[in-house]
Design a protein around this motif. Sequence first.
Motif, PDB file in Angstrom:
ATOM      1  N   GLN A  63       2.939  -2.925  10.747  1.00  0.00           N
ATOM      2  CA  GLN A  63       3.832  -1.970  11.195  1.00  0.00           C
ATOM      3  C   GLN A  63       5.511  -2.122  10.835  1.00  0.00           C
ATOM      4  O   GLN A  63       6.067  -1.331  10.084  1.00  0.00           O
ATOM      5  N   SER A  66       9.099  -2.282   5.692  1.00  0.00           N
ATOM      6  CA  SER A  66      10.396  -1.958   5.114  1.00  0.00           C
ATOM      7  C   SER A  66      10.810  -0.945   6.073  1.00  0.00           C
ATOM      8  O   SER A  66      12.217  -0.561   5.886  1.00  0.00           O
ATOM      9  N   GLY A  67      10.077   0.085   6.626  1.00  0.00           N
ATOM     10  CA  GLY A  67      10.499   1.310   7.149  1.00  0.00           C
ATOM     11  C   GLY A  67      11.895   1.076   7.982  1.00  0.00           C
ATOM     12  O   GLY A  67      12.731   1.827   7.640  1.00  0.00           O
ATOM     13  N   SER A 144       0.129   1.229  -1.521  1.00  0.00           N
ATOM     14  CA  SER A 144       0.824   1.004  -0.290  1.00  0.00           C
ATOM     15  C   SER A 144       1.379  -0.398  -0.291  1.00  0.00           C
ATOM     16  O   SER A 144       2.524  -0.831  -0.208  1.00  0.00           O
ATOM     17  N   TRP A 264       5.856   6.629   8.365  1.00  0.00           N
ATOM     18  CA  TRP A 264       5.618   5.475   7.358  1.00  0.00           C
ATOM     19  C   TRP A 264       5.994   4.247   8.012  1.00  0.00           C
ATOM     20  O   TRP A 264       5.463   3.080   7.839  1.00  0.00           O
ATOM     21  N   ALA A 265       7.219   4.212   8.844  1.00  0.00           N
ATOM     22  CA  ALA A 265       7.612   3.014   9.405  1.00  0.00           C
ATOM     23  C   ALA A 265       6.656   2.524  10.490  1.00  0.00           C
ATOM     24  O   ALA A 265       6.537   1.375  10.717  1.00  0.00           O
ATOM     25  N   ASP A 267       3.291   3.336  10.204  1.00  0.00           N
ATOM     26  CA  ASP A 267       2.109   3.107   9.682  1.00  0.00           C
ATOM     27  C   ASP A 267       1.706   1.588   9.962  1.00  0.00           C
ATOM     28  O   ASP A 267       2.390   0.999   9.667  1.00  0.00           O
ATOM     29  N   TYR A 434       0.045   8.605  -1.240  1.00  0.00           N
ATOM     30  CA  TYR A 434      -0.442   7.764   0.177  1.00  0.00           C
ATOM     31  C   TYR A 434      -0.265   8.689   1.228  1.00  0.00           C
ATOM     32  O   TYR A 434      -1.058   8.747   2.001  1.00  0.00           O
TER      33      TYR A 434
HETATM   34  N1  ARG Z   1       5.062   0.618   8.383  1.00  0.00           N
HETATM   35  C1  ARG Z   1       5.139  -0.212   7.002  1.00  0.00           C
HETATM   36  C2  ARG Z   1       6.402  -0.295   6.627  1.00  0.00           C
HETATM   37  O1  ARG Z   1       7.283   0.101   7.287  1.00  0.00           O
HETATM   38  C3  ARG Z   1       4.203   0.319   5.958  1.00  0.00           C
HETATM   39  C4  ARG Z   1       2.819   0.287   6.114  1.00  0.00           C
HETATM   40  C5  ARG Z   1       1.978   0.828   5.069  1.00  0.00           C
HETATM   41  N2  ARG Z   1       0.809   1.012   5.612  1.00  0.00           N
HETATM   42  C6  ARG Z   1      -0.425   0.259   4.911  1.00  0.00           C
HETATM   43  N3  ARG Z   1      -1.591   0.569   5.492  1.00  0.00           N
HETATM   44  N4  ARG Z   1      -0.417  -0.648   4.114  1.00  0.00           N
HETATM   45  O2  ARG Z   1       6.796  -0.822   5.593  1.00  0.00           O
END
Ligand code: ARG
Length: 543
Positions: A63, A66-67, A144, A264-265, A267, A434
Amino acid sequence: RQRSYSVGSTFDFNAHLFPLSASASDPLYLSLDPTTNRGHSQNLEKQKSITYLNGLSLVVGLQIGSGIFSSPAQVNSNAGSPGAALLIWLLSGILAWTGASSYAELGGAIPLSGGAQAYLQHIFGDLSAFLFAWVAVVVMRPGSAAIISIIAGEYLGSVFWGSLTEDADPPPQLAVKALALAGMWMITILNCLSTKAGTRMGDVFLLIKLISLMAITIIGIVVAITGFSVKPGGPSMEWKMGNWFEGSSKDPGAYAVALYAGLWAFDGWDNVNYITGEMKNPTRDLPRVIHSAMPLVISCYLLANVSYFFVLPSSVIASSTTVAVRFGTTVFGSVGGILFALAVSISCLGALNATTFTSGRLVYVAGKQGYLPKIFGRLGIRSVSNSVSTPTTIRVPIFGTSYTRTPIFAMLLNAFLTSFFVIIGSFEALIAFYGVAGYSFYFLTVLGLIILRYREPGLERPYRCWIVTPIVFCCVSLFLVSRGVFGAPIQTGGVIIFVMVGVVVFWVRVGPPKVVKRALGKLRFWKKGRKEEGWSAVGEARP
Ligand code: ARG
């Protein structure tokens, strides 16, 4: 309709089709016991090695990537005001939590590795599970991972090329991609060599990013109280005056975009579901992991965002894609910028590590299941010495007595696909793909939870979420998918075509569905044995 898994119980098609894969001695190999419908490992309790903390590290580790260091611009510019932006962050966190709670229920009821693949197979059957595996293995997971590696490459590149200030030229594209590939392959190789090495590295990276986020929070508070700053000009004290909600956007579309960025952040909340079968105590630990990871990450993100506002003017937060670096330079000058850029790249590499670990498992399970060529369902260089007739153990010298029991082929496939996306992929296209594909499958899976409640009320559910939770999640994901459809029609077309190709691949491997078969006339060998055993028997019947 009670579906029982044919894997290893009523009909062991792995043993049948892939005698070399030695499923019974495989640590990741699980099956459902058809009598109780609970997962059991095949005499391999000792290899069920994932603890609560490992699980937590996998979820939080993915989690926080990068976000939180780069999405604030998107959230902020769309929300329009600091107050609205903070609410979007909170809302994204809660929405992610509803998804994660739903997955926790599914993971408890169907405690198999593979995440959505296992749940979809139980609920909707092989086609849906295959399509998930197809899209996830070929595009979503490597795509991703490519996004995260490119961001890591960008930050590392800007440290090496000294281009950390806003007006400097960005590092050359070639260098960014080379760094992204180098980081990704380093992590893949380490994970191939040893599971322990992978999890340890993940833990170290996680510690570093938690410390960085904590540092951001503390620095923010100190700056807010004292106005301290090394750099002349100093922090903006804009937050002190005025209304935090002034200028909030009135356009629902803008909030949707902000929500996407926030989500996204967050995810990665499903990351531990991919390896439920490997957990020591999945029924207890899976919900515990979810319900500790989510509040932890939500609080970290909210605090970090408040700190950004303490230090930087909201116009800067809304326009800079490297908020954390700006934060560092504003408080500590260029050294601060370099330190934060390094922290962000480490954060991304940690997320990459967490996603590599579980992507390998997903590909592996798909290989075991027969969705992918069998080679991917094999562990790498490994001992087969516990079976009497084969005393060979191939040892990897640098790790002394240990041999790798890692899904090497699966992880290599993932790494090659990731490299492909790093090299050719466009960042925006990957994110849009995605979003649409990811939320379609999240939607379908959580919808499945609701269906399952009605269809199999007697199914044992060690953890039950509040029924409103999956409903809320379904509504939101449907909304996000529909927005994606209009916002990114080309990528949506791509997703649809890709899924349709998946359907054809499925039919080629399993035989076309009844309607088509009837239309095509009597294709004997496809019919033979298809009825009871499903996928497995078809494989068996194929000439
Ligand atoms: N939350 C992650 C970020 O902020 C991204 C996760 C992407 N998800 C995945 N299943 N690879 O960078």
